[in-house]
Write a protein that holds these residues in place. Structure first.
Motif, PDB file in Angstrom:
ATOM      1  N   PRO A 198       0.813  -1.221   0.000  1.00  8.31           N
ATOM      2  CA  PRO A 198       0.000   0.000   0.000  1.00  8.31           C
ATOM      3  C   PRO A 198       0.846   1.270   0.000  1.00  8.31           C
ATOM      4  CG  PRO A 198      -0.128  -1.127   2.129  1.00  8.31           C
ATOM      5  CD  PRO A 198       0.499  -2.074   1.175  1.00  8.31           C
ATOM      6  N   LEU A 199       2.028   1.215   0.575  1.00  7.47           N
ATOM      7  CA  LEU A 199       2.935   2.365   0.537  1.00  7.47           C
ATOM      8  C   LEU A 199       3.301   2.694  -0.906  1.00  7.47           C
ATOM      9  CD1 LEU A 199       4.842   4.260   2.352  1.00  7.47           C
ATOM     10  CD2 LEU A 199       6.628   2.605   1.756  1.00  7.47           C
ATOM     11  N   LEU A 200       3.671   1.693  -1.663  1.00 12.54           N
ATOM     12  CA  LEU A 200       4.049   1.884  -3.064  1.00 12.54           C
ATOM     13  C   LEU A 200       2.864   2.372  -3.894  1.00 12.54           C
ATOM     14  CD1 LEU A 200       6.225   1.647  -5.216  1.00 12.54           C
ATOM     15  CD2 LEU A 200       5.568  -0.749  -5.545  1.00 12.54           C
ATOM     16  N   ALA A 201       1.678   1.810  -3.636  1.00 14.84           N
ATOM     17  CA  ALA A 201       0.472   2.232  -4.363  1.00 14.84           C
ATOM     18  C   ALA A 201       0.160   3.702  -4.090  1.00 14.84           C
ATOM     19  CB  ALA A 201      -0.714   1.356  -3.965  1.00 14.84           C
ATOM     20  N   GLY A 202       0.308   4.124  -2.844  1.00  7.69           N
ATOM     21  CA  GLY A 202       0.060   5.520  -2.490  1.00  7.69           C
ATOM     22  C   GLY A 202       1.056   6.456  -3.148  1.00  7.69           C
ATOM     23  N   ILE A 203       2.310   6.030  -3.238  1.00 10.98           N
ATOM     24  CA  ILE A 203       3.342   6.848  -3.883  1.00 10.98           C
ATOM     25  C   ILE A 203       3.015   7.064  -5.362  1.00 10.98           C
ATOM     26  CG2 ILE A 203       5.753   6.879  -4.624  1.00 10.98           C
ATOM     27  CD1 ILE A 203       6.443   5.450  -1.998  1.00 10.98           C
ATOM     28  N   ILE A 204       2.634   6.000  -6.050  1.00  9.55           N
ATOM     29  CA  ILE A 204       2.335   6.091  -7.479  1.00  9.55           C
ATOM     30  C   ILE A 204       1.167   7.034  -7.744  1.00  9.55           C
ATOM     31  CG2 ILE A 204       1.528   4.794  -9.491  1.00  9.55           C
ATOM     32  CD1 ILE A 204       3.086   2.380  -8.350  1.00  9.55           C
ATOM     33  N   LEU A 205       0.092   6.867  -6.987  1.00 10.39           N
ATOM     34  CA  LEU A 205      -1.073   7.731  -7.171  1.00 10.39           C
ATOM     35  C   LEU A 205      -0.757   9.165  -6.758  1.00 10.39           C
ATOM     36  CD1 LEU A 205      -4.003   8.035  -7.969  1.00 10.39           C
ATOM     37  CD2 LEU A 205      -4.672   7.295  -5.670  1.00 10.39           C
ATOM     38  N   GLY A 206       0.003   9.331  -5.694  1.00  8.78           N
ATOM     39  CA  GLY A 206       0.362  10.666  -5.235  1.00  8.78           C
ATOM     40  C   GLY A 206       1.195  11.428  -6.245  1.00  8.78           C
ATOM     41  N   GLN A 207       2.078  10.728  -6.952  1.00  5.32           N
ATOM     42  CA  GLN A 207       2.882  11.363  -7.991  1.00  5.32           C
ATOM     43  C   GLN A 207       2.004  11.910  -9.108  1.00  5.32           C
ATOM     44  OE1 GLN A 207       5.869  12.079  -6.862  1.00  5.32           O
ATOM     45  NE2 GLN A 207       7.164  10.895  -8.231  1.00  5.32           N
ATOM     46  N   LEU A 208       0.958  11.178  -9.440  1.00  2.14           N
ATOM     47  CA  LEU A 208       0.029  11.634 -10.477  1.00  2.14           C
ATOM     48  C   LEU A 208      -0.761  12.857 -10.004  1.00  2.14           C
ATOM     49  CD1 LEU A 208      -1.318   8.168 -11.694  1.00  2.14           C
ATOM     50  CD2 LEU A 208       0.405   9.610 -12.798  1.00  2.14           C
ATOM     51  N   LEU A 209      -1.165  12.854  -8.737  1.00  2.00           N
ATOM     52  CA  LEU A 209      -1.936  13.979  -8.199  1.00  2.00           C
ATOM     53  C   LEU A 209      -1.081  15.233  -8.073  1.00  2.00           C
ATOM     54  CD1 LEU A 209      -4.045  12.267  -5.378  1.00  2.00           C
ATOM     55  CD2 LEU A 209      -4.845  13.098  -7.597  1.00  2.00           C
ATOM     56  N   PHE A 210       0.198  15.069  -7.769  1.00  4.23           N
ATOM     57  CA  PHE A 210       1.085  16.209  -7.572  1.00  4.23           C
ATOM     58  C   PHE A 210       1.085  17.138  -8.786  1.00  4.23           C
ATOM     59  CE2 PHE A 210       5.343  18.168  -7.903  1.00  4.23           C
ATOM     60  CZ  PHE A 210       5.345  18.907  -6.736  1.00  4.23           C
ATOM     61  N   LYS A 211       1.021  16.569  -9.966  1.00  2.00           N
ATOM     62  CA  LYS A 211       1.060  17.362 -11.198  1.00  2.00           C
ATOM     63  C   LYS A 211      -0.209  18.187 -11.384  1.00  2.00           C
ATOM     64  CE  LYS A 211       3.900  13.800 -13.415  1.00  2.00           C
ATOM     65  NZ  LYS A 211       3.974  12.804 -14.518  1.00  2.00           N
ATOM     66  N   ARG A 212      -1.280  17.818 -10.680  1.00  5.29           N
ATOM     67  CA  ARG A 212      -2.565  18.483 -10.861  1.00  5.29           C
ATOM     68  C   ARG A 212      -2.909  19.458  -9.733  1.00  5.29           C
ATOM     69  NH1 ARG A 212      -5.606  15.660 -14.702  1.00  5.29           N
ATOM     70  NH2 ARG A 212      -4.638  13.713 -15.383  1.00  5.29           N
ATOM     71  N   ILE A 213      -2.049  19.555  -8.720  1.00  5.03           N
ATOM     72  CA  ILE A 213      -2.335  20.405  -7.564  1.00  5.03           C
ATOM     73  C   ILE A 213      -1.622  21.747  -7.725  1.00  5.03           C
ATOM     74  CG2 ILE A 213      -2.133  20.650  -5.061  1.00  5.03           C
ATOM     75  CD1 ILE A 213      -2.102  17.633  -4.838  1.00  5.03           C
ATOM     76  N   ASN A 214      -2.389  22.848  -7.782  1.00  3.03           N
ATOM     77  CA  ASN A 214      -1.756  24.160  -7.847  1.00  3.03           C
ATOM     78  C   ASN A 214      -1.384  24.637  -6.449  1.00  3.03           C
ATOM     79  OD1 ASN A 214      -4.032  25.437  -6.629  1.00  3.03           O
ATOM     80  ND2 ASN A 214      -5.034  25.570  -8.624  1.00  3.03           N
ATOM     81  N   GLN A 215      -0.682  25.780  -6.372  1.00  2.00           N
ATOM     82  CA  GLN A 215      -0.143  26.244  -5.098  1.00  2.00           C
ATOM     83  C   GLN A 215      -1.250  26.544  -4.074  1.00  2.00           C
ATOM     84  OE1 GLN A 215       3.168  26.307  -4.953  1.00  2.00           O
ATOM     85  NE2 GLN A 215       3.450  27.057  -2.872  1.00  2.00           N
ATOM     86  N   ARG A 216      -2.368  27.106  -4.526  1.00  5.21           N
ATOM     87  CA  ARG A 216      -3.451  27.457  -3.610  1.00  5.21           C
ATOM     88  C   ARG A 216      -4.091  26.196  -3.020  1.00  5.21           C
ATOM     89  NH1 ARG A 216      -8.946  28.255  -3.952  1.00  5.21           N
ATOM     90  NH2 ARG A 216      -9.794  29.824  -2.521  1.00  5.21           N
ATOM     91  N   VAL A 217      -4.383  25.242  -3.880  1.00  3.26           N
ATOM     92  CA  VAL A 217      -4.963  23.982  -3.409  1.00  3.26           C
ATOM     93  C   VAL A 217      -3.987  23.268  -2.485  1.00  3.26           C
ATOM     94  CG1 VAL A 217      -5.793  21.709  -4.120  1.00  3.26           C
ATOM     95  CG2 VAL A 217      -6.415  23.737  -5.446  1.00  3.26           C
ATOM     96  N   PHE A 218      -2.719  23.347  -2.824  1.00  2.00           N
ATOM     97  CA  PHE A 218      -1.661  22.746  -2.004  1.00  2.00           C
ATOM     98  C   PHE A 218      -1.735  23.271  -0.572  1.00  2.00           C
ATOM     99  CE2 PHE A 218       2.721  22.642  -0.414  1.00  2.00           C
ATOM    100  CZ  PHE A 218       3.116  21.359  -0.743  1.00  2.00           C
ATOM    101  N   ARG A 219      -1.885  24.590  -0.397  1.00  2.00           N
ATOM    102  CA  ARG A 219      -1.948  25.181   0.924  1.00  2.00           C
ATOM    103  C   ARG A 219      -3.223  24.770   1.661  1.00  2.00           C
ATOM    104  NH1 ARG A 219       1.588  29.052   2.292  1.00  2.00           N
ATOM    105  NH2 ARG A 219       3.010  29.780   0.683  1.00  2.00           N
ATOM    106  N   MET A 220      -4.334  24.723   0.960  1.00  2.30           N
ATOM    107  CA  MET A 220      -5.585  24.341   1.602  1.00  2.30           C
ATOM    108  C   MET A 220      -5.520  22.907   2.113  1.00  2.30           C
ATOM    109  SD  MET A 220      -7.362  26.966   1.814  1.00  2.30           S
ATOM    110  CE  MET A 220      -8.751  26.090   2.554  1.00  2.30           C
ATOM    111  N   ILE A 221      -4.921  22.035   1.335  1.00  2.00           N
ATOM    112  CA  ILE A 221      -4.740  20.647   1.768  1.00  2.00           C
ATOM    113  C   ILE A 221      -3.899  20.619   3.049  1.00  2.00           C
ATOM    114  CG2 ILE A 221      -3.667  18.428   1.202  1.00  2.00           C
ATOM    115  CD1 ILE A 221      -4.394  18.935  -1.710  1.00  2.00           C
ATOM    116  N   THR A 222      -2.873  21.462   3.084  1.00  2.00           N
ATOM    117  CA  THR A 222      -2.030  21.561   4.274  1.00  2.00           C
ATOM    118  C   THR A 222      -2.854  21.879   5.515  1.00  2.00           C
ATOM    119  OG1 THR A 222      -0.204  22.392   2.940  1.00  2.00           O
ATOM    120  CG2 THR A 222      -0.073  22.763   5.313  1.00  2.00           C
ATOM    121  N   TYR A 223      -3.679  22.913   5.422  1.00  2.00           N
ATOM    122  CA  TYR A 223      -4.462  23.353   6.567  1.00  2.00           C
ATOM    123  C   TYR A 223      -5.454  22.288   7.024  1.00  2.00           C
ATOM    124  CZ  TYR A 223      -2.743  27.948   5.057  1.00  2.00           C
ATOM    125  OH  TYR A 223      -1.946  28.996   4.687  1.00  2.00           O
TER     126      TYR A 223
END
Length: 237
Positions: A198-223
């Motif tokens: 599951p760690l590897l599966a999460g990494i693969i999917l997360g890499q795909l999502l990273f390309k679609r997250i802009n800076q504003r959404v990135f901060r909101m996810i943080t909060y």
């Protein structure tokens, strides 16, 4: 078996957050791992899996790392490692969840309030020191870095890459010190092995999502992640 299913879900979600944002595995993973493992085991499982995640991702992101900043974080962390280890060995674990919960909530409030911190060499070292202390004590290096770098408006690419490279160092050192001075348990290594898929599966999917997250959404996810985790820790404690 039920605990293993919970473990798989926790690790997948936490690694998804880590690989898509540069943080989240320890902040989210540790509180939930505490539901199914004793504190020392939960901390070590978190460190082992976080180390594996950093090893898997380091080749892909190594060209995006801010190496001068990484050096300062590493040197600063060396100051906090030993005090953190002493906390790990002697801290009253009955108040462990409260400490983590309050810490994360304070962090979130400061971020919501848009507290800004001017980046300096001394503050880079201080962020590394606090991160090193929290890693060897409770296995959560992210909050000091997240507060510091978010308040300096560092871009998401540099933040993710530099913190992942830093985690590779600090988690390895912390694991060696914890095992050497505090020992380990068979369930720690068995559970970590089970969680690798599951760690590897999460990494693969997360890499795909990273390309679609802009800076504003990135901060909101943080909060959202920080606030939810901090409140959950207080309720669970």
């Amino acid at each position: 078996m039920d605990n293993w299913m919970i473990l798989i879900f926790i690790v997948f979600f936490a690694s998804l957050l880590q690989s898509s944002t540069g943080f989240g595995f320890s902040i989210v993973g540790t509180p939930f791992l505490l539901l199914i493992y004793p504190p020392q085991s939960a901390i070590q499982i978190n460190i082992i899996l976080s180390l594996c995640l950093s090893i898997i991702m380091i080749y892909k992101i190594k060209n995006e790392v801010n190496y001068p900043l990484l050096k300062k974080l590493v040197l600063g962390s060396l100051i906090g490692i030993v005090p953190g280890l002493l906390m790990y060995l002697f801290l009253n674990m009955d108040i462990f969840k409260v400490i983590v919960g309050v810490l994360i909530i304070i962090l979130t409030i400061l971020l919501f309030a848009k507290v800004t911190i001017r980046q300096t060499d001394k503050r880079d070292f201080a962020a590394g020191t606090m991160s090193g202390l929290l890693t060897t004590s409770i296995g959560v290096p992210g909050p000091p870095l997240l507060l510091y770098f978010s308040s300096t408006s560092m871009d998401k690419m540099t933040l993710r890459s530099t913190t992942l490279a830093y985690y590779l160092f600090i988690y390895l050192v912390s694991l060696i010190m914890q095992v050497s001075f505090g020992g380990s348990y068979l369930e720690v290594w068995t559970s970590s092995l089970i969680a690798l898929i599951p760690l590897l599966a999460g990494i693969i999917l997360g890499q795909l999502l990273f390309k679609r997250i802009n800076q504003r959404v990135f901060r909101m996810i943080t909060y959202v992640i920080l606030l939810f985790t901090g409140l959950y820790m207080l309720v669970a404690s």
